[in-house]
Write a protein that holds these residues in place. Structure first.
Motif, PDB file in Angstrom:
ATOM      1  N   SER A  48      68.104  70.618 154.136  1.00  0.00           N
ATOM      2  CA  SER A  48      67.644  69.239 154.294  1.00  0.00           C
ATOM      3  C   SER A  48      66.370  68.953 153.507  1.00  0.00           C
ATOM      4  O   SER A  48      66.152  67.824 153.047  1.00  0.00           O
ATOM      5  CB  SER A  48      67.427  68.913 155.776  1.00  0.00           C
ATOM      6  N   LEU A  49      65.513  69.958 153.317  1.00  0.00           N
ATOM      7  CA  LEU A  49      64.284  69.727 152.569  1.00  0.00           C
ATOM      8  C   LEU A  49      64.562  69.467 151.088  1.00  0.00           C
ATOM      9  O   LEU A  49      63.733  68.872 150.398  1.00  0.00           O
ATOM     10  CB  LEU A  49      63.337  70.922 152.722  1.00  0.00           C
ATOM     11  N   LYS A  50      65.729  69.900 150.600  1.00  0.00           N
ATOM     12  CA  LYS A  50      66.075  69.661 149.194  1.00  0.00           C
ATOM     13  C   LYS A  50      66.305  68.179 148.901  1.00  0.00           C
ATOM     14  O   LYS A  50      66.218  67.755 147.752  1.00  0.00           O
ATOM     15  CB  LYS A  50      67.323  70.467 148.818  1.00  0.00           C
ATOM     16  N   ILE A  51      66.613  67.399 149.930  1.00  0.00           N
ATOM     17  CA  ILE A  51      66.895  65.978 149.714  1.00  0.00           C
ATOM     18  C   ILE A  51      65.762  65.078 150.199  1.00  0.00           C
ATOM     19  O   ILE A  51      65.842  63.860 150.086  1.00  0.00           O
ATOM     20  CB  ILE A  51      68.220  65.561 150.392  1.00  0.00           C
ATOM     21  N   THR A  52      64.691  65.675 150.724  1.00  0.00           N
ATOM     22  CA  THR A  52      63.606  64.881 151.314  1.00  0.00           C
ATOM     23  C   THR A  52      62.921  63.984 150.300  1.00  0.00           C
ATOM     24  O   THR A  52      62.708  62.786 150.555  1.00  0.00           O
ATOM     25  CB  THR A  52      62.561  65.808 151.969  1.00  0.00           C
ATOM     26  N   GLY A 106      68.358  58.521 144.061  1.00  0.00           N
ATOM     27  CA  GLY A 106      67.186  59.261 143.608  1.00  0.00           C
ATOM     28  C   GLY A 106      67.418  60.728 143.316  1.00  0.00           C
ATOM     29  O   GLY A 106      66.459  61.463 143.046  1.00  0.00           O
ATOM     30  N   PHE A 107      68.678  61.186 143.353  1.00  0.00           N
ATOM     31  CA  PHE A 107      68.951  62.596 143.127  1.00  0.00           C
ATOM     32  C   PHE A 107      69.096  62.892 141.632  1.00  0.00           C
ATOM     33  O   PHE A 107      69.765  62.152 140.907  1.00  0.00           O
ATOM     34  CB  PHE A 107      70.225  63.020 143.859  1.00  0.00           C
ATOM     35  N   ASN A 108      68.482  63.986 141.199  1.00  0.00           N
ATOM     36  CA  ASN A 108      68.629  64.474 139.835  1.00  0.00           C
ATOM     37  C   ASN A 108      69.786  65.463 139.825  1.00  0.00           C
ATOM     38  O   ASN A 108      69.654  66.597 140.299  1.00  0.00           O
ATOM     39  CB  ASN A 108      67.329  65.145 139.369  1.00  0.00           C
ATOM     40  N   GLY A 120      72.722  69.035 152.379  1.00  0.00           N
ATOM     41  CA  GLY A 120      71.406  68.596 152.840  1.00  0.00           C
ATOM     42  C   GLY A 120      71.515  67.541 153.926  1.00  0.00           C
ATOM     43  O   GLY A 120      70.821  67.612 154.952  1.00  0.00           O
ATOM     44  N   PHE A 121      72.387  66.548 153.712  1.00  0.00           N
ATOM     45  CA  PHE A 121      72.588  65.528 154.745  1.00  0.00           C
ATOM     46  C   PHE A 121      73.217  66.135 155.995  1.00  0.00           C
ATOM     47  O   PHE A 121      72.867  65.753 157.127  1.00  0.00           O
ATOM     48  CB  PHE A 121      73.465  64.393 154.203  1.00  0.00           C
ATOM     49  N   GLN A 122      74.146  67.067 155.815  1.00  0.00           N
ATOM     50  CA  GLN A 122      74.781  67.720 156.969  1.00  0.00           C
ATOM     51  C   GLN A 122      73.731  68.411 157.831  1.00  0.00           C
ATOM     52  O   GLN A 122      73.711  68.261 159.064  1.00  0.00           O
ATOM     53  CB  GLN A 122      75.805  68.738 156.472  1.00  0.00           C
ATOM     54  N   ILE A 415      61.806  60.188 156.550  1.00  0.00           N
ATOM     55  CA  ILE A 415      61.442  58.869 157.054  1.00  0.00           C
ATOM     56  C   ILE A 415      62.638  58.281 157.793  1.00  0.00           C
ATOM     57  O   ILE A 415      63.705  58.100 157.228  1.00  0.00           O
ATOM     58  CB  ILE A 415      61.025  57.932 155.908  1.00  0.00           C
ATOM     59  N   LEU A 416      62.452  57.987 159.069  1.00  0.00           N
ATOM     60  CA  LEU A 416      63.509  57.385 159.879  1.00  0.00           C
ATOM     61  C   LEU A 416      63.479  55.869 159.765  1.00  0.00           C
ATOM     62  O   LEU A 416      64.524  55.220 159.660  1.00  0.00           O
ATOM     63  CB  LEU A 416      63.352  57.799 161.347  1.00  0.00           C
ATOM     64  N   PHE A 417      62.276  55.285 159.810  1.00  0.00           N
ATOM     65  CA  PHE A 417      62.111  53.838 159.786  1.00  0.00           C
ATOM     66  C   PHE A 417      60.902  53.479 158.939  1.00  0.00           C
ATOM     67  O   PHE A 417      59.918  54.223 158.891  1.00  0.00           O
ATOM     68  CB  PHE A 417      61.925  53.288 161.203  1.00  0.00           C
TER      69      PHE A 417
END
Length: 427
Positions: A48-52, A106-108, A120-122, A415-417
């Protein structure tokens, strides 16, 4: 078979209910509490940190665009809800459409593979949905599928595996019945806070994708009900409204007055895995602060507010209010690089190979309640930080003018909101 346009409706819905943390959390003595992070397995190198960073960057680009087009209005939305819905939709996109969605988020793609993004989302969604006795959080997706259309098994399997999506076979020829089915599901999953999300279905609809976030948390340091009194909130130079203003005058808080930017920043922790940053620009300096609102600036504020010297006694005046946001996302995303997503040239052949699907509409709704026991937004003050009586260094912070709010999941650094409170009396 000739190409036939059919409607693919993308919906993103979210709820923020009262109560709030991004990054490591400190207890009252200023020590970092990392036990929750260890339990969740969100240390360095986790999926998950890879997509933060990309998620944070998308959140702020989305915010800046809304802010530039809705001057003088409240803003509130869940970037996580929108990002997750789009990433899920990319599972069914092909060729340039798939690339455009993922790069628009925003992903490279030369540094992060498609599979890394979905993993990452999973991992992120799994951690956010872990049960907690301190905080209620539920992030979910649902696919409402026409029972007459043969969907590809790979698409259905991957949406369930990566995004824990629920599937509903739906008769879209019955517009009223389909609309009620979708709205009832969203209302149930958001504890009645998001209602009537869908109102524009038609008989050409073949699939509806819904994503929602429900969040309810308690302040680590609640306000006392009896100390809430009516006070002025200064919307702008010509508009003043009255709001119930909460008060804490015996508590220590994490806060700073920025030496280089015209604002003050307050960190308010929730019980459990969440924190809020409330950013209060100096009088008339909202645009100046918004211009420097970047992932790096948020990280800078957060890092500063881990330092013990920013944990000090504060007389805090904070408004009690409810706001909401409703956005037609398909009118916003093309301006952020999603130029083909809602056009006839979009390629969703990964969903079904029988028809040419089109995604013409996307809706997003968010609500936020802030009260004595919890929060999701904040107000501003005529003077961001006033230092009264230099002799005893008494610090007073009034949130009685427009301010920004960022609500984080601590362990996932997500960021949730995100929002701006301009007029807390406008729902």
């Amino acid at each position: 078979m000739p190409l036939a346009n059919r409607l693919l409706l993308l919906l993103a819905a979210l709820l923020a209910l009262s109560h709030g943390q991004l990054f490591p959390k400190h207890n009252g003595e200023g020590r970092t509490n990392s036990s929750h992070q260890q339990v969740l397995g969100t240390g360095e190198g986790c999926p998950s940190l890879k997509i933060t960073h990309a998620n944070t960057d998308f959140a702020l680009r989305f915010y800046h665009l809304i802010a530039s087009e809705t001057s003088g209005k409240n803003i509130f939305f869940s970037p996580l809800s929108i990002s997750a819905a789009l990433a899920m939709l990319s599972l069914g996109a092909r060729s340039h459409s798939q690339t455009q969605i993922l790069e628009g988020l925003g992903f490279n793609l030369t540094e992060l593979s498609e599979s890394d993004i979905h993993r990452g989302f999973q991992h992120l969604l799994h951690n956010l949905n872990l049960p907690s006795h301190e905080l209620e959080m539920h992030v979910g997706s649902a696919l409402f599928l026409s029972h007459n259309l043969p969907f590809l098994p790979k698409f259905l399997n991957e949406t369930m595996a990566f995004y824990e999506s629920k599937l509903f076979h739906t008769d879209f020829r019955n517009i009223a019945g389909a609309t009620q089915l979708i709205n009832d599901h969203v209302k149930k999953e958001t504890q009645g806070k998001i209602v009537d999300l869908v109102s524009e279905l038609n008989t050409d609809t073949l699939m509806v994708l819904v994503n929602y976030v429900y969040f309810k948390a308690l302040w680590e340091k609640p306000f006392i009900f009896s100390m809430t009194t009516p006070r002025n909130f200064y919307v702008d130079e010509d508009t003043t409204v009255q709001v119930p203003m909460m008060l804490q005058d015996e508590q220590n808080h994490w806060y700073l007055h920025d030496q280089y930017l015209p604002c003050s920043v307050l960190r308010m922790d929730y019980k459990g895995d969440a924190t809020a940053l409330f950013i209060l620009p100096n009088q008339g300096k909202m645009k100046a602060v918004e211009e420097v609102l970047t992932p790096e600036m948020i990280m800078r504020w957060n890092n500063l507010l881990q330092k013990r010297n920013f944990y000090r006694k504060l007389e805090l005046h904070f408004p009690k209010f409810s706001i909401s946001g409703s956005y037609t996302v398909d009118e916003i995303l093309p301006k952020l690089g999603f130029t083909d997503l809602f056009s006839p040239w979009a390629n969703f052949s990964g969903i079904t190979d029988k028809l040419n699907l089109q995604a013409p509409k996307s809706f997003h709704k968010a609500t936020l309640d802030v009260n004595e026991v919890g929060t999701q937004a904040t107000a501003a003050t005529s003077f961001s930080v006033r230092f009264l009586s230099a002799q005893n260094n008494h610090r007073v912070l009034w949130f009685n003018r427009p301010f920004l709010v960022v609500i984080f999941s601590t362990s996932t650094q997500s960021i949730l909101f995100l929002g701006k409170v301009v007029d807390p009396t406008k729902l």
